[in-house]
Design an enzyme around this catalytic site. Sequence first.
Site, short mmCIF file in Angstrom:
data_model
loop_
_atom_site.label_atom_id
_atom_site.label_comp_id
_atom_site.label_asym_id
_atom_site.label_seq_id
_atom_site.Cartn_x
_atom_site.Cartn_y
_atom_site.Cartn_z
N ASP A 29 0.41 -1.27 -0.07
CA ASP A 29 -0.14 0.07 0.26
C ASP A 29 0.51 0.90 -0.02
O ASP A 29 2.28 1.57 0.76
CB ASP A 29 -0.98 0.06 1.06
CG ASP A 29 -1.87 1.51 1.27
OD1 ASP A 29 -3.22 0.79 1.15
OD2 ASP A 29 -2.02 1.70 1.11
N ILE A 30 0.60 2.14 -0.40
CA ILE A 30 1.22 3.65 -0.85
C ILE A 30 1.04 4.17 0.71
O ILE A 30 2.26 5.04 0.32
CB ILE A 30 0.67 4.03 -2.11
CG1 ILE A 30 2.22 6.02 -2.46
CG2 ILE A 30 -0.14 5.02 -1.51
CD1 ILE A 30 1.69 5.94 -4.08
N ASN A 85 -13.33 -3.66 2.29
CA ASN A 85 -14.15 -2.49 2.40
C ASN A 85 -15.20 -2.57 1.25
O ASN A 85 -14.72 -2.36 0.09
CB ASN A 85 -13.63 -0.89 2.13
CG ASN A 85 -12.46 -0.97 3.26
OD1 ASN A 85 -12.70 -1.43 4.22
ND2 ASN A 85 -11.42 0.13 3.32
N GLY A 91 -16.29 2.48 3.36
CA GLY A 91 -14.46 2.96 3.33
C GLY A 91 -13.80 2.55 2.17
O GLY A 91 -12.47 3.09 2.62
N GLN A 92 -14.74 1.87 1.02
CA GLN A 92 -14.12 2.15 0.05
C GLN A 92 -13.35 3.00 -0.98
O GLN A 92 -14.50 4.06 -1.32
CB GLN A 92 -14.71 0.57 -1.42
CG GLN A 92 -13.38 0.45 -2.49
CD GLN A 92 -14.58 -0.97 -2.95
OE1 GLN A 92 -15.81 -1.50 -2.19
NE2 GLN A 92 -13.94 -1.44 -4.35
N HIS A 98 -10.55 -5.51 -3.31
CA HIS A 98 -8.70 -5.93 -3.13
C HIS A 98 -8.74 -5.78 -1.70
O HIS A 98 -9.38 -5.31 -0.55
CB HIS A 98 -8.01 -3.90 -2.38
CG HIS A 98 -8.47 -2.80 -3.09
ND1 HIS A 98 -9.88 -2.11 -3.20
CD2 HIS A 98 -8.27 -2.18 -1.55
CE1 HIS A 98 -9.66 -1.17 -2.85
NE2 HIS A 98 -9.13 -1.11 -1.60
N HIS A 100 -7.19 -5.47 2.14
CA HIS A 100 -5.85 -5.11 2.86
C HIS A 100 -5.34 -6.48 3.65
O HIS A 100 -5.94 -6.72 4.08
CB HIS A 100 -6.34 -4.32 4.10
CG HIS A 100 -7.08 -2.87 3.00
ND1 HIS A 100 -6.08 -1.41 3.07
CD2 HIS A 100 -8.08 -2.63 2.27
CE1 HIS A 100 -6.76 -0.62 2.12
NE2 HIS A 100 -7.84 -1.13 2.02
P1 5GP Z 1 -9.52 1.21 0.19
O1 5GP Z 1 -9.95 2.54 1.12
O2 5GP Z 1 -10.53 2.35 -0.88
O3 5GP Z 1 -10.54 -0.07 0.82
O4 5GP Z 1 -8.34 1.62 0.45
C1 5GP Z 1 -7.89 1.37 -1.19
C2 5GP Z 1 -6.43 1.54 -0.46
O5 5GP Z 1 -5.15 1.80 -1.48
C3 5GP Z 1 -5.51 2.89 0.30
O6 5GP Z 1 -5.05 2.30 1.78
C4 5GP Z 1 -4.40 3.66 -0.58
O7 5GP Z 1 -3.43 3.63 0.65
C5 5GP Z 1 -4.47 2.53 -1.65
N1 5GP Z 1 -3.70 2.97 -2.63
C6 5GP Z 1 -3.96 4.23 -3.06
N2 5GP Z 1 -3.13 4.77 -4.19
C7 5GP Z 1 -2.51 3.39 -4.90
C8 5GP Z 1 -1.44 3.70 -5.43
O8 5GP Z 1 -1.57 5.03 -6.13
N3 5GP Z 1 -0.72 2.14 -5.34
C9 5GP Z 1 -0.78 2.27 -3.87
N4 5GP Z 1 -0.06 1.33 -3.80
N5 5GP Z 1 -1.46 1.65 -3.13
C10 5GP Z 1 -2.63 3.44 -3.35
#
Ligand code: 5GP
Length: 112
Positions: A29-30, A85, A91-92, A98, A100
């Site tokens: 994750d970034i 999520n 919270g998605q 994906h 986590h």
């Molecule tokens: P969500 O909130 O949709 O469950 O999680 C999305 C996740 O994607 C977040 O934890 C966010 O930090 C990660 N993310 C968003 N943009 C990027 C990216 O460009 N590269 C990577 N590796 N992770 C990302």
Amino acid sequence: MDCLFCKIVAGEIPARKLYEDDQIIAFHDIAPQAPVHFLLIPKRHIATLNDLKESDKPLAGHLLYSAQRLASEQGCEKGFRLVMNCNDLGGQTVHHIHMHVLGQRQLHWPPG
Ligand code: 5GP
Ligand code: ZN
């Protein structure tokens, strides 16, 4: 397709990959929320968990099993957290499903 994770699958956006096969990809994750925080995604675009079909059950199982294997490889065999999520209310923020995987710190419940 204007999808961030499809662009990572296509190699158009770089990611620190942990694992890849014909169906799935795992990358860090970034914005990590724990010392270990990686994401597992199907290569095929599926927007949310609500869009999962019965025919996707083998893929979902492959994601789940791979999460466990990779968590162990990352030194999280003593414990880790798996989060998915679903949709904005869940919270998605990236609408390509994906998992986590978070580990290497004490996690609490409820998550807050
Ligand atoms: P969500 O909130 O949709 O469950 O999680 C999305 C996740 O994607 C977040 O934890 C966010 O930090 C990660 N993310 C968003 N943009 C990027 C990216 O460009 N590269 C990577 N590796 N992770 C990302
Ligand atoms: Zn996508």
